[in-house]
Scaffold this motif. Structure first.
Motif, PDB file in Angstrom:
ATOM      1  N   GLY A 237     -52.808  -9.462  13.519  1.00  0.00           N
ATOM      2  CA  GLY A 237     -52.429  -9.968  12.236  1.00  0.00           C
ATOM      3  C   GLY A 237     -53.150 -11.319  11.915  1.00  0.00           C
ATOM      4  O   GLY A 237     -52.936 -11.730  10.768  1.00  0.00           O
ATOM      5  N   GLU A 238     -54.387 -11.584  12.631  1.00  0.00           N
ATOM      6  CA  GLU A 238     -55.099 -12.671  12.146  1.00  0.00           C
ATOM      7  C   GLU A 238     -55.745 -12.692  10.633  1.00  0.00           C
ATOM      8  O   GLU A 238     -55.787 -13.595  10.118  1.00  0.00           O
ATOM      9  N   THR A 239     -56.092 -11.402  10.394  1.00  0.00           N
ATOM     10  CA  THR A 239     -56.965 -11.274   9.090  1.00  0.00           C
ATOM     11  C   THR A 239     -55.684 -11.446   7.984  1.00  0.00           C
ATOM     12  O   THR A 239     -56.048 -12.228   6.986  1.00  0.00           O
ATOM     13  N   MET A 240     -54.483 -11.220   8.198  1.00  0.00           N
ATOM     14  CA  MET A 240     -53.460 -11.393   7.265  1.00  0.00           C
ATOM     15  C   MET A 240     -53.270 -12.947   7.358  1.00  0.00           C
ATOM     16  O   MET A 240     -53.092 -13.543   6.188  1.00  0.00           O
ATOM     17  N   ILE A 241     -52.696 -13.569   8.490  1.00  0.00           N
ATOM     18  CA  ILE A 241     -52.443 -14.833   8.604  1.00  0.00           C
ATOM     19  C   ILE A 241     -53.524 -15.690   8.028  1.00  0.00           C
ATOM     20  O   ILE A 241     -53.299 -16.554   7.042  1.00  0.00           O
ATOM     21  N   GLU A 242     -55.022 -15.703   8.261  1.00  0.00           N
ATOM     22  CA  GLU A 242     -55.764 -16.401   7.717  1.00  0.00           C
ATOM     23  C   GLU A 242     -55.577 -16.322   6.168  1.00  0.00           C
ATOM     24  O   GLU A 242     -55.755 -17.150   5.558  1.00  0.00           O
ATOM     25  N   THR A 243     -55.555 -15.125   5.675  1.00  0.00           N
ATOM     26  CA  THR A 243     -55.733 -14.998   4.177  1.00  0.00           C
ATOM     27  C   THR A 243     -54.469 -15.688   3.527  1.00  0.00           C
ATOM     28  O   THR A 243     -54.538 -16.213   2.364  1.00  0.00           O
ATOM     29  N   ILE A 244     -53.384 -15.452   4.224  1.00  0.00           N
ATOM     30  CA  ILE A 244     -52.131 -16.097   3.622  1.00  0.00           C
ATOM     31  C   ILE A 244     -52.289 -17.540   3.573  1.00  0.00           C
ATOM     32  O   ILE A 244     -52.037 -18.340   2.762  1.00  0.00           O
ATOM     33  N   LYS A 245     -52.766 -18.184   4.750  1.00  0.00           N
ATOM     34  CA  LYS A 245     -53.230 -19.693   4.712  1.00  0.00           C
ATOM     35  C   LYS A 245     -53.909 -20.032   3.479  1.00  0.00           C
ATOM     36  O   LYS A 245     -53.838 -20.929   2.722  1.00  0.00           O
ATOM     37  N   LEU A 246     -54.821 -19.243   3.351  1.00  0.00           N
ATOM     38  CA  LEU A 246     -56.108 -19.699   2.073  1.00  0.00           C
ATOM     39  C   LEU A 246     -55.336 -19.496   0.920  1.00  0.00           C
ATOM     40  O   LEU A 246     -55.222 -20.403  -0.303  1.00  0.00           O
ATOM     41  N   LEU A 247     -54.215 -18.679   0.696  1.00  0.00           N
ATOM     42  CA  LEU A 247     -53.564 -18.159  -0.525  1.00  0.00           C
ATOM     43  C   LEU A 247     -52.638 -19.368  -0.964  1.00  0.00           C
ATOM     44  O   LEU A 247     -52.226 -19.936  -1.773  1.00  0.00           O
ATOM     45  N   LYS A 248     -52.024 -19.875   0.159  1.00  0.00           N
ATOM     46  CA  LYS A 248     -51.222 -21.198   0.070  1.00  0.00           C
ATOM     47  C   LYS A 248     -51.604 -22.202  -0.363  1.00  0.00           C
ATOM     48  O   LYS A 248     -51.278 -23.106  -1.316  1.00  0.00           O
ATOM     49  N   GLN A 249     -52.939 -22.692   0.008  1.00  0.00           N
ATOM     50  CA  GLN A 249     -53.720 -23.847  -0.149  1.00  0.00           C
ATOM     51  C   GLN A 249     -54.136 -23.560  -1.671  1.00  0.00           C
ATOM     52  O   GLN A 249     -54.339 -24.601  -2.088  1.00  0.00           O
ATOM     53  N   ALA A 250     -54.443 -22.279  -2.215  1.00  0.00           N
ATOM     54  CA  ALA A 250     -54.898 -22.299  -3.407  1.00  0.00           C
ATOM     55  C   ALA A 250     -53.636 -22.227  -4.377  1.00  0.00           C
ATOM     56  O   ALA A 250     -53.606 -21.941  -5.437  1.00  0.00           O
ATOM     57  N   GLN A 251     -52.078 -22.271  -3.762  1.00  0.00           N
ATOM     58  CA  GLN A 251     -51.086 -22.433  -4.495  1.00  0.00           C
ATOM     59  C   GLN A 251     -50.854 -21.084  -5.238  1.00  0.00           C
ATOM     60  O   GLN A 251     -49.944 -21.103  -6.322  1.00  0.00           O
ATOM     61  N   LEU A 252     -51.005 -20.252  -4.338  1.00  0.00           N
ATOM     62  CA  LEU A 252     -50.419 -18.905  -5.194  1.00  0.00           C
ATOM     63  C   LEU A 252     -49.191 -18.830  -4.835  1.00  0.00           C
ATOM     64  O   LEU A 252     -48.634 -19.165  -3.565  1.00  0.00           O
ATOM     65  N   ALA A 253     -48.196 -17.774  -5.153  1.00  0.00           N
ATOM     66  CA  ALA A 253     -46.981 -17.299  -4.706  1.00  0.00           C
ATOM     67  C   ALA A 253     -47.113 -16.471  -3.305  1.00  0.00           C
ATOM     68  O   ALA A 253     -48.138 -16.017  -2.991  1.00  0.00           O
ATOM     69  N   PRO A 254     -46.225 -16.579  -2.620  1.00  0.00           N
ATOM     70  CA  PRO A 254     -46.070 -15.835  -1.196  1.00  0.00           C
ATOM     71  C   PRO A 254     -46.476 -14.676  -1.411  1.00  0.00           C
ATOM     72  O   PRO A 254     -45.875 -13.838  -2.266  1.00  0.00           O
ATOM     73  N   PRO A 255     -47.577 -13.952  -0.458  1.00  0.00           N
ATOM     74  CA  PRO A 255     -47.916 -12.649  -0.935  1.00  0.00           C
ATOM     75  C   PRO A 255     -46.928 -11.765  -0.136  1.00  0.00           C
ATOM     76  O   PRO A 255     -46.184 -11.969   0.963  1.00  0.00           O
ATOM     77  N   ILE A 256     -47.362 -10.353  -0.660  1.00  0.00           N
ATOM     78  CA  ILE A 256     -46.442  -9.077  -0.141  1.00  0.00           C
ATOM     79  C   ILE A 256     -47.719  -8.710   0.929  1.00  0.00           C
ATOM     80  O   ILE A 256     -48.862  -8.460   0.334  1.00  0.00           O
ATOM     81  N   CYS A 257     -47.609  -8.233   2.117  1.00  0.00           N
ATOM     82  CA  CYS A 257     -48.622  -7.684   3.145  1.00  0.00           C
ATOM     83  C   CYS A 257     -48.319  -5.998   2.803  1.00  0.00           C
ATOM     84  O   CYS A 257     -47.443  -5.844   3.307  1.00  0.00           O
ATOM     85  N   ILE A 258     -49.446  -5.467   2.772  1.00  0.00           N
ATOM     86  CA  ILE A 258     -49.069  -3.945   3.152  1.00  0.00           C
ATOM     87  C   ILE A 258     -50.426  -3.354   3.720  1.00  0.00           C
ATOM     88  O   ILE A 258     -51.368  -3.774   3.590  1.00  0.00           O
TER      89      ILE A 258
END
Ligand code: R5P
Length: 311
Positions: A237-258
């Protein structure tokens, strides 16, 4: 999903018999009823010393045998699989095909450090010597161009991209597709083209099994879009978790993971949810509560094609 009830594919040939080592009984039933396949019966039992007992209860002499078994948790499944194959041969099966919606041992595709086993190659050689053909869905092809680089039996690789695209067009307005690493570009490109959405491919460096570093590109112009992270496998899950953190920092909406293959080792599913994701959606190549995209129809048509190729 609509699965047409088909007649036996060839009146001059005996229909194959389908066995399943799987917890996904819904998928097994869909496949067997769509293709009018006899469902094989077998008994598997684990002895107190952890050895495996296998008994094939159905008559299989001179029949084409198909075994459905997704290869998540491969180490516990491989020996029963090989025992089943040997037994089926001994009992007179004409052919034994394996349908592994998730094909394991594809990621160690080179010797990264001196002395390492190239397990993808050895695993392929093992399966190739026990089965006559293989059907799978989106195998992790990175350094190999196709399964024929390592498998010596006929193989069919099916793709979940159309089904994922369909899910996206029916459920998400205004998506931004994000692939966390260079391997994901092969899937992202196809989906982006089908649903006419923008996509970004990030750069990932894997530090170890459970640690990755990801670099996010400039996403300021995409703030109005819903980020959709797409990957073939979610394991730690680390690939997703690390990417989610960066998207949050960039103030994007919460993502959907597929993801196609819901491996989810340890608590990774809960950890991704806790990282601030909107939803996790997977295909049912591996049975999991996040399964929302049914790939049975891909298997149905591939089995039909395979059956026509049999002597
Ligand atoms: C690797 O290259 C795959 O495409 C996935 O990104 C990877 O398997 C995900 O693994 P994890 O969930 O452990 O980060």
């Amino acid at each position: 999903m609509h699965l047409e009830i088909l007649k036996p594919w060839n009146e001059n040939k005996m229909n194959p018999i389908l066995f399943a080592f799987t917890d996904n009984q819904t998928m097994v039933k869909k496949i067997s009823s769509a293709l009018n396949l006899e469902l094989g019966s077998m008994t598997i039992h684990t002895f107190p010393d952890r050895e495996t007992y296998i008994k094939i209860n159905s008559e299989i002499k001179n029949k084409e045998v198909i075994l459905l078994c997704s290869l998540n948790e491969p180490n516990t499944k491989i020996l029963p699989l090989l025992l089943f194959s040997e037994n089926a041969h001994d009992l007179g099966a004409k052919n034994i095909g394996l349908i592994a919606p998730y094909l394991a041992y594809m990621r160690q595709d080179t010797r990264f450090q001196p002395g390492e086993a190239i397990s993808s190659k050895y695993f392929a050689s093992l399966l190739s010597s026990y089965f006559d053909w293989l059907i799978t869905i989106d195998p992790h092809l990175h350094r190999y161009k196709s399964l024929t680089d390592i498998y010596t039996i006929p193989t069919t690789s099916l793709h979940a991209m159309d089904l994922i695209s369909k899910w996206l067009s029916e459920n998400i307005d205004n998506p931004l597709l994000i692939g966390p690493d260079s391997e994901s570009e092969q899937w992202l490109k196809i989906i982006a083209d089908k649903i006419q959405a923008p996509y970004l491919i990030l750069k990932k460096i894997r530090i170890n099994d459970e640690k990755v570093e990801i670099q996010l590109t400039d996403v300021t112009s995409f703030k109005q879009r819903i980020p959709i992270l797409i990957d073939d496998i979610i394991s730690s899950g680390e690939t997703m978790i690390e990417t989610i953190k960066l998207l949050k920092q960039a103030q994007l909406a919460p993502p959907i993971c597929i993801a196609i293959h819901a491996i989810f080792s340890n608590n990774s599913y809960q950890n991704i949810l806790a990282a601030g994701v909107k939803k996790i959606i997977t295909c049912n190549t591996v049975s999991h509560p996040s399964n929302q995209i049914d790939i049975s129809e891909l298997l149905v048509s591939a089995i039909q094609t395979q059956a026509h190729k049999l002597p």
